[in-house]
Enzyme design. Structure first.
Site, PDB file in Angstrom:
ATOM      1  CD  GLU A   1     -10.440   1.211   7.610  1.00 12.77           C
ATOM      2  OE1 GLU A   1      -9.553   0.685   6.919  1.00 12.77           O
ATOM      3  OE2 GLU A   1     -10.259   2.242   8.273  1.00 12.77           O
TER       4      GLU A   1
ATOM      5  CD1 TRP B   1      -7.692  12.139   9.913  1.00 13.60           C
ATOM      6  CD2 TRP B   1      -8.168  10.068  10.608  1.00 13.60           C
ATOM      7  NE1 TRP B   1      -6.516  11.462  10.074  1.00 13.60           N
ATOM      8  CE2 TRP B   1      -6.777  10.195  10.488  1.00 13.60           C
ATOM      9  CE3 TRP B   1      -8.728   8.850  11.020  1.00 13.60           C
ATOM     10  CZ2 TRP B   1      -5.914   9.146  10.776  1.00 13.60           C
ATOM     11  CZ3 TRP B   1      -7.881   7.815  11.309  1.00 13.60           C
ATOM     12  CH2 TRP B   1      -6.475   7.966  11.193  1.00 13.60           C
TER      13      TRP B   1
ATOM     14  CG  HIS C   1      -8.545   7.178   6.016  1.00 16.36           C
ATOM     15  ND1 HIS C   1      -8.726   7.842   7.181  1.00 16.36           N
ATOM     16  CD2 HIS C   1      -8.326   5.892   6.366  1.00 16.36           C
ATOM     17  CE1 HIS C   1      -8.603   7.010   8.198  1.00 16.36           C
ATOM     18  NE2 HIS C   1      -8.356   5.820   7.724  1.00 16.36           N
TER      19      HIS C   1
ATOM     20  CD  GLU D   1      -4.404  -2.267   6.852  1.00 16.04           C
ATOM     21  OE1 GLU D   1      -5.576  -2.517   7.174  1.00 16.04           O
ATOM     22  OE2 GLU D   1      -3.942  -1.111   6.829  1.00 16.04           O
TER      23      GLU D   1
ATOM     24  NE  ARG E   1      -1.998   2.114   3.593  1.00 15.75           N
ATOM     25  CZ  ARG E   1      -2.638   2.649   4.631  1.00 15.75           C
ATOM     26  NH1 ARG E   1      -3.876   2.280   4.915  1.00 15.75           N
ATOM     27  NH2 ARG E   1      -2.058   3.535   5.400  1.00 15.75           N
TER      28      ARG E   1
ATOM     29  NE  ARG F   1      -9.448  -2.250   3.909  1.00 10.74           N
ATOM     30  CZ  ARG F   1      -8.425  -2.622   4.684  1.00 10.74           C
ATOM     31  NH1 ARG F   1      -7.838  -3.774   4.520  1.00 10.74           N
ATOM     32  NH2 ARG F   1      -8.015  -1.805   5.623  1.00 10.74           N
TER      33      ARG F   1
ATOM     34  CG  ASP G   1      -7.143   3.763   3.319  1.00 13.86           C
ATOM     35  OD1 ASP G   1      -8.214   4.281   2.933  1.00 13.86           O
ATOM     36  OD2 ASP G   1      -6.996   3.264   4.458  1.00 13.86           O
TER      37      ASP G   1
ATOM     38  CD  GLU H   1      -8.347   0.606   3.007  1.00 17.10           C
ATOM     39  OE1 GLU H   1      -7.173   0.310   2.695  1.00 17.10           O
ATOM     40  OE2 GLU H   1      -8.704   0.790   4.173  1.00 17.10           O
TER      41      GLU H   1
ATOM     42  CE1 TYR I   1      -5.223   6.482   7.583  1.00 15.50           C
ATOM     43  CE2 TYR I   1      -4.715   6.028   5.285  1.00 15.50           C
ATOM     44  CZ  TYR I   1      -4.968   5.584   6.565  1.00 15.50           C
ATOM     45  OH  TYR I   1      -4.935   4.242   6.832  1.00 15.50           O
TER      46      TYR I   1
HETATM   47  C1  GCO Z   1      -6.293   1.151   7.441  1.00 17.43           C
HETATM   48  C2  GCO Z   1      -7.156   2.054   8.237  1.00 17.43           C
HETATM   49  C3  GCO Z   1      -6.575   2.599   9.500  1.00 17.43           C
HETATM   50  C4  GCO Z   1      -7.631   3.359  10.312  1.00 17.43           C
HETATM   51  C5  GCO Z   1      -7.515   3.104  11.778  1.00 17.43           C
HETATM   52  C6  GCO Z   1      -8.575   3.819  12.577  1.00 17.43           C
HETATM   53  O1  GCO Z   1      -6.622   0.950   6.285  1.00 17.43           O
HETATM   54  O2  GCO Z   1      -5.343   0.600   7.972  1.00 17.43           O
HETATM   55  O3  GCO Z   1      -7.784   3.013   7.436  1.00 17.43           O
HETATM   56  O4  GCO Z   1      -5.481   3.374   9.173  1.00 17.43           O
HETATM   57  O5  GCO Z   1      -7.525   4.708  10.093  1.00 17.43           O
HETATM   58  O6  GCO Z   1      -7.537   1.757  11.983  1.00 17.43           O
HETATM   59  O7  GCO Z   1      -8.582   3.421  13.898  1.00 17.43           O
HETATM   60 MG    MG Z   2      -8.272   1.988   5.656  1.00 14.50          MG
END
Ligand code: GCO
Ligand code: MG
Length: 405
Positions: free
Chosen positions: A264, A405, A214, A341, A147, A285, A212, A238, A159
């Site tokens: 996630e 975020w 985010h 991951e 990644r 995820r 990602d 992602e 991020y």
């Molecule tokens: C990832 C996630 C993490 C989250 C975190 C929040 O893909 O690994 O996006 O970076 O931001 O787990 O608690």
């Molecule tokens: Mg993520």
């Protein structure tokens, strides 16, 4: 075999973890992870006040019934806090069942579908050059999937990259209030395709790459990004858009061939259902801890299989080694496993508390055949690292508007 006692531990070996230990009347125990980043003590209260009193004296073998009892039986089915609590109980019970059977948990799920678990590494950097150097190292180390995240010039706190804490970008410890980051979609879209262009120019197409977002984009912005990234053939993009309105993902799916990963933050199979059955995403995820445990994750994997959707469980550093090991068993079994991951085996402080039998070789993780999950928790060591209130960052646009975020 009755549940005799359930203990909850909160420790902070660099970041907070909530761990559950279920003890049975015949002296066995199982471990579960209940960590919910930035909201840890809410889960502790939920467990201590609303879950544990209902479980003492129940048959520890009735994993499915206990899961339904805690989920349906509470009337308030879902929600991140309650699901993390249910997940920890569920995983600890699977650990116990494995110990009783004298089998690793993957055998109880249906046995191994592969020799080991392919993982994707994180490579983060302040500049494209730095990311490319990191990618070279990852390729040399044998990773097959990586990644890539890079600081966006002109924005603060991108991020996935945080200055001196590059490899532990969300490392907590001293964040008594949420830090604030900046975001500019324009700057991001102008910059990020160059990262993947340069990565492909330098390393070709044998290494699989992912990224990602985010949840920072709208659906149509993701279409633009997807089209720009199409030539670089990502394994997946992602969390492009927040997941609440799944119709947004139809817009993306209909206009770009970039593979999509999401989930996630899913708490139940119901969150994933429309995206899976309409074949809108390629990878789901959901993590064992945030999706309710191994019991629902097995159902999710079976459902996803019907629609060619593969499992790519979340593996950020805020999921404890207990969740990591639960993922190893799930990933070894799931016929539709995609990739896991992986952010490394953690700090020395963390490894003083948690012990787990896993080895990395050429981008794949192998586990020992220990009964149960193959993970243990050192209560005494955990006492040395007490809980510290800490938050995830929040993000604002350049004009101050609060953003994802
Ligand atoms: C990832 C996630 C993490 C989250 C975190 C929040 O893909 O690994 O996006 O970076 O931001 O787990 O608690
Ligand atoms: Mg993520």
């Amino acid at each position: 075999m009755k549940i005799k006692d359930i203990k909850v531990f909160v420790c902070c070996p660099g970041r907070n973890f909530v761990t559950v230990k279920i003890i049975t009347d015949d002296g066995l125990y199982g471990i579960g992870d209940a960590t919910l980043n930035g909201r840890e003590l809410a889960v502790v209260a939920y467990l201590e006040e609303h879950v544990i009193p209902c479980l003492i004296g129940r048959d520890a073998h009735q994993i499915e019934d206990i899961w339904q009892y805690l989920y349906k039986g509470a009337y308030w089915q879902n929600g991140a806090v309650s699901i993390a609590a249910i997940a920890a109980i569920d995983v600890a019970l699977w650990d116990i069942k494995g110990k009783v059977a004298n089998l690793p948990v993957y055998q109880l799920l249906g046995g191994k579908s592969r020799r080991a678990v392919t993982v994707y590494a994180h490579v983060n950097g302040e500049t494209i050059e730095e990311v490319l150097k990191g990618l070279e190292v990852a390729i040399k180390e044998g990773y097959k999937v990586v990644r890539l995240q890079c600081t966006i010039p002109g924005t603060e706190g991108t991020y996935g990259t945080l200055g001196d804490k590059k490899n532990y970008y969300e490392l907590q410890g001293n964040r008594p209030l949420p830090p604030e980051h900046g975001w500019s979609t324009l700057k991001y879209l102008n910059f990020i395709p160059e990262l993947f262009k340069r990565a492909r120019e330098k390393f070709g197409y044998d290494i699989e790459l992912c990224h990602d977002v985010h949840s920072r984009l709208t659906p149509i912005e993701t279409v633009q990004l997807g089209k720009m990234l199409e030539p670089y053939r990502l394994k997946f993009l992602e969390d492009a858009v927040t997941y609440e309105n799944t119709d947004g993902y139809k817009v993306i799916r209909n206009q770009t061939s970039i593979p999509l990963a999401l989930g996630e933050k899913f708490n139940t199979i119901w969150d994933a259902k429309p995206l899976i059955e309409n074949q809108i995403i390629d990878f789901v995820r959901t993590a064992v801890t945030h999706g309710g445990g191994l019991t629902p994750l097995k159902k999710l994997a079976d459902f996803a299989l019907l629609y060619h959707v593969r499992m790519a469980p979340h593996g950020a550093p805020d999921l404890s080694p207990v969740c990591f090991m639960a993922h190893m068993h799930l990933d070894l079994w799931a016929p539709n496993f995609g990739v896991q991951e992986f952010v490394g085996f953690g700090t020395p402080e963390l490894n003083e508390i948690f012990s787990y039998d896993a080895k990395l070789k050429d981008g794949e993780i192998y586990i020992e055949d220990s009964p149960g999950l193959g993970v243990d928790f050192n209560e005494e060591a955990a006492k040395k690292y007490p809980y510290k209130r800490s938050y995830l960052p929040v993000t604002r646009l350049e004009d101050g508007t609060l953003w994802s975020w």
